[in-house]
Write a protein that holds these residues in place. Structure first.
Motif, PDB file in Angstrom:
ATOM      1  N   ASP A 296       0.811  -1.216   0.000  1.00  0.00           N
ATOM      2  CA  ASP A 296       0.000   0.000   0.000  1.00  0.00           C
ATOM      3  C   ASP A 296       0.844   1.265   0.000  1.00  0.00           C
ATOM      4  OD1 ASP A 296      -2.209  -1.606   0.064  1.00  0.00           O
ATOM      5  OD2 ASP A 296      -2.598  -1.360   2.208  1.00  0.00           O
ATOM      6  N   ARG A 304      -5.996   1.213  -5.037  1.00  0.00           N
ATOM      7  CA  ARG A 304      -6.408   2.261  -4.102  1.00  0.00           C
ATOM      8  C   ARG A 304      -7.806   2.795  -4.440  1.00  0.00           C
ATOM      9  NH1 ARG A 304      -3.351   4.943  -0.816  1.00  0.00           N
ATOM     10  NH2 ARG A 304      -4.238   6.961  -1.429  1.00  0.00           N
ATOM     11  N   LEU A 307      -9.915   5.387  -2.275  1.00  0.00           N
ATOM     12  CA  LEU A 307      -9.035   6.100  -1.358  1.00  0.00           C
ATOM     13  C   LEU A 307      -8.638   7.446  -1.957  1.00  0.00           C
ATOM     14  CD1 LEU A 307      -6.702   3.184  -0.205  1.00  0.00           C
ATOM     15  CD2 LEU A 307      -8.636   4.188   1.033  1.00  0.00           C
TER      16      LEU A 307
END
Length: 334
Positions: A296, A304, A307
């Protein structure tokens, strides 16, 4: 599917451990029995990676072509010498004897490390696995002591030297080719920065992209346009270029296209060196180690979805492009 850096690392593993030795070849699964019979008793002469494909040459002008595809894997057992030119996250890869030597590496939550990344060596039941889909690490002394190692699962091809065993499972392609057929296969592939002259590769890549109406997000995944780029590198390179993946290739400015190629040259080299698809720049030593240890922390947009973008805060979008997942920032990549 293993991306280009993985296949180059696998080829180096073969170069260090199989090339120059005679092999006993067999097909425990039976699906490559005729081919194994042809290879049996021959000396491995050369290991070559081009993009996502690997070619093994044997005496008598016989070549083995392997494309791992989505589920293929190479498992190694026995005495394995790691390529000393490839550094791990802490700067060392060195040599290892798989019968007990511990590897100094940085593990992440997915079981990856700089020696056992996607497509690179992974320890599994006393073996080194070089593949896309591997979970769980470890082994026991009994497994490592048994020689040759027992066949586990559906092994398409086993190549066995006096001290090293390489088992191939689930490849998309496993076939014998003549030298002319190998050259014809490679001729259909786009340039690979580790095979072709980088300057010539840049010209070839730029010329093809600049005449195509196809979205650049598809062109980067087309192995006839450029070799080795997969889902992760595609998403990351487009973000690094701040380029909308739906932009037709012929509408991408020439300097941006050239920048994509140069970025691929750089990222591929980092991937081969570290075993990780590291796409973050200018990290301090602690941030670098954290990124190597945690997936990550080493990508801008890949994986992602939803996000916030690391640059602008906009939610990262996930969509399908030609049945493959595409991650991108709709603000930074307008």
């Amino acid at each position: 599917m293993p991306e280009g850096h993985s296949v180059h690392r696998i080829a180096r593993q073969f170069d260090r451990n199989v090339v120059g030795r005679r092999v006993h070849a067999s097909s425990p699964q039976g699906r490559f029995a005729e081919g194994a019979t042809v290879l049996d008793g021959r000396e491995a002469v050369e290991a070559r990676a081009v993009g996502k494909q690997m070619f093994l040459s044997f005496d008598g002008d016989v070549w083995l072509r392997v494309h791992l595809g989505m589920y293929g894997a190479w498992d190694f057992a026995g005495e394995i010498v790691a390529d000393p030119t490839i550094a791990s996250a802490n700067g060392r890869m060195g040599q290892t004897n798989q019968r007990g030597t511990q590897l100094d590496a940085v593990y992440d939550s997915a079981g990856e490390n700089s020696l056992s990344s996607i497509g690179a060596p992974r320890r599994s039941r006393g073996r080194v696995r070089m593949s896309e889909q591997t979970t769980g690490l470890g082994g026991d002394a009994a497994d490592e002591a048994e020689w040759p190692p027992p066949v586990v699962g559906q092994v398409r091809l086993r190549l066995l030297t006096d001290v090293t065993c390489a088992d191939l499972r689930g490849p998309t392609a496993c076939q014998l080719q003549t030298p002319d057929e190998v050259e014809a296969t490679i001729a259909k592939l786009g340039p690979d920065p580790l095979v072709d002259d980088p300057a010539a590769g840049e010209e070839r890549f730029t010329a093809v992209v600049r005449r195509k109406p196809t979205p650049i997000g598809l062109l980067l995944m087309d192995q006839a346009v450029v070799s080795g780029i997969g889902n992760v590198y595609r998403a990351e390179m487009l973000f690094r270029a701040r380029l909308n993946p739906h932009t037709p290739g012929r509408e991408v400015p020439e300097e941006t296209v050239r920048g994509l190629w140069r970025d691929w040259v750089r990222l591929l080299a980092i991937g081969v060196e570290t075993g990780q698809m590291m796409t973050m720049d200018d990290l301090d030593p602690e941030a670098w180690r954290r990124a190597m240890a945690h997936r990550d922390d080493r990508h801008w947009v890949y994986h992602r979805a939803g996000l916030p973008c690391r640059v602008c805060g906009t939610a990262i979008v996930l969509e399908d492009m030609a049945s493959r997942k595409l991650y991108w920032c709709p603000s930074c990549q307008r």
